[in-house]
Design an enzyme around this catalytic site. Structure first.
Site, short mmCIF file in Angstrom:
data_model
loop_
_atom_site.label_atom_id
_atom_site.label_comp_id
_atom_site.label_asym_id
_atom_site.label_seq_id
_atom_site.Cartn_x
_atom_site.Cartn_y
_atom_site.Cartn_z
N ASP A 15 -3.21 -7.34 2.67
CA ASP A 15 -3.53 -6.69 1.41
C ASP A 15 -3.18 -7.64 0.27
O ASP A 15 -2.01 -7.98 0.08
CB ASP A 15 -2.74 -5.39 1.24
CG ASP A 15 -3.13 -4.33 2.25
OD1 ASP A 15 -4.29 -4.34 2.71
OD2 ASP A 15 -2.28 -3.49 2.57
N CYS A 22 18.88 -5.72 6.19
CA CYS A 22 19.51 -5.85 4.87
C CYS A 22 20.96 -5.43 4.97
O CYS A 22 21.27 -4.35 5.49
CB CYS A 22 18.79 -4.98 3.85
SG CYS A 22 19.48 -5.08 2.18
N CYS A 59 -2.17 2.04 7.61
CA CYS A 59 -0.82 1.79 7.10
C CYS A 59 -0.53 0.31 7.26
O CYS A 59 -0.43 -0.20 8.38
CB CYS A 59 0.22 2.61 7.86
SG CYS A 59 1.92 2.25 7.37
N GLU A 61 1.14 -0.50 -6.97
CA GLU A 61 1.20 0.79 -6.29
C GLU A 61 2.66 1.12 -6.03
O GLU A 61 3.39 0.33 -5.45
CB GLU A 61 0.41 0.74 -4.99
CG GLU A 61 -1.08 0.54 -5.20
CD GLU A 61 -1.90 0.70 -3.93
OE1 GLU A 61 -1.36 1.21 -2.92
OE2 GLU A 61 -3.08 0.33 -3.94
N CYS A 65 0.83 -1.20 0.00
CA CYS A 65 0.00 0.00 0.00
C CYS A 65 0.86 1.25 0.00
O CYS A 65 1.71 1.43 0.87
CB CYS A 65 -0.92 0.00 1.22
SG CYS A 65 -1.92 1.50 1.37
N TYR A 117 -0.20 -4.99 -5.12
CA TYR A 117 0.63 -4.93 -3.92
C TYR A 117 1.95 -5.68 -4.09
O TYR A 117 2.65 -5.91 -3.11
CB TYR A 117 -0.14 -5.52 -2.73
CG TYR A 117 -1.40 -4.74 -2.40
CD1 TYR A 117 -1.33 -3.41 -2.00
CD2 TYR A 117 -2.65 -5.33 -2.49
CE1 TYR A 117 -2.48 -2.69 -1.71
CE2 TYR A 117 -3.81 -4.62 -2.19
CZ TYR A 117 -3.71 -3.31 -1.80
OH TYR A 117 -4.85 -2.60 -1.51
N TYR A 160 -7.55 4.59 -9.66
CA TYR A 160 -7.26 3.71 -8.52
C TYR A 160 -8.12 2.45 -8.56
O TYR A 160 -7.62 1.34 -8.36
CB TYR A 160 -7.51 4.48 -7.22
CG TYR A 160 -7.32 3.65 -5.97
CD1 TYR A 160 -6.04 3.27 -5.55
CD2 TYR A 160 -8.40 3.25 -5.21
CE1 TYR A 160 -5.85 2.52 -4.40
CE2 TYR A 160 -8.24 2.50 -4.06
CZ TYR A 160 -6.96 2.14 -3.65
OH TYR A 160 -6.79 1.39 -2.51
#
Length: 219
Positions: free
Chosen positions: A133, A210, A201, A98, A55, A138, A86
């Site tokens: 999601d 990482c 969110c 997105e 998202c 996504y 959208y």
């Protein structure tokens, strides 16, 4: 629902919605947090990076909070339909994900640092979803703007795959491709979590760090 959802595969160009030659809205002039213009052309010396990590509301906030980032905007990338809406993207019939466009000062923040933030801010092993999601919009993606960015993104993927696998995760599904057209999203999506601080969110990483310093590329 206006459009049939396709959550398990991307449409071919022939299957994709037709779209439109021009967007149906005007993009806001300036970033509500950083105060700089959203649209280019951007000042000399700045660079552009494009990321898809779920998202785009929460993803954009991750990047605008990063020192050295000049502006951010959200949009749709990696698909076939020109100037999609959208609802069309969410149908799975445009092929887009997105995305967040990050305009940054390379003398203040490196592309490698942005890649590290990208990898650590989502789970890149989930295919066509992030958490709850679900849908092709996504999917995880890096869209590059130079051969150097392409090489650095691929090197970072290899490095992160090693540490993810050691932590019990599967294969990274992130697509890394030269950037195609970026279609800005509707005005109310831009800096959404600044306008709506309590808004949704769904961004969340794996908790696996990482590696830094292993993703260098020549050029």
């Amino acid at each position: 629902m206006l459009f049939h959802r396709r959550e398990t595969r991307l449409p071919s160009p022939e299957e994709a919605l037709k779209g439109r030659p021009e967007p149906e809205f005007a993009l806001p002039d300036r970033h509500t947090v950083l105060g700089n213009p959203l649209a280019g052309p951007y000042p000399e010396g700045l660079a552009v990076a494009d990321f898809g990590l779920g998202c785009f509301w929460g993803a954009e906030r991750k990047f605008w909070q990063t020192p050295g980032v000049w502006t951010t905007l959200v949009g749709y990338q990696g698909g076939h339909t020109p100037n999609p809406a959208y609802e069309e993207v969410c149908s799975g019939l445009t092929g887009h994900t997105e995305a967040v466009r990050v305009v940054f000062d390379p003398s203040a923040v490196s592309y490698e640092t942005l890649l590290k933030l990208f990898w650590e801010s989502h789970d890149p092993t989930q295919g066509f979803r992030q958490g709850n999601d679900t849908g092709t919009q996504y999917r995880s993606a890096v869209y590059t703007h130079s051969p150097a960015q392409q090489a650095e993104a691929e090197a970072s993927r290899t490095a992160y795959q090693s540490v993810l696998r050691a932590s019990g995760y599967g294969d990274i599904t992130t697509e890394i491709l030269p950037a195609g057209p970026f279609y800005a999203a509707e005005p109310h999506h831009q800096q959404y979590l600044d306008k709506n601080p309590a808004g949704y969110c769904g961004i969340g990483g794996t908790g696996v760090s990482c590696p830094v310093g292993v993703a260098k590329a020549d050029g």
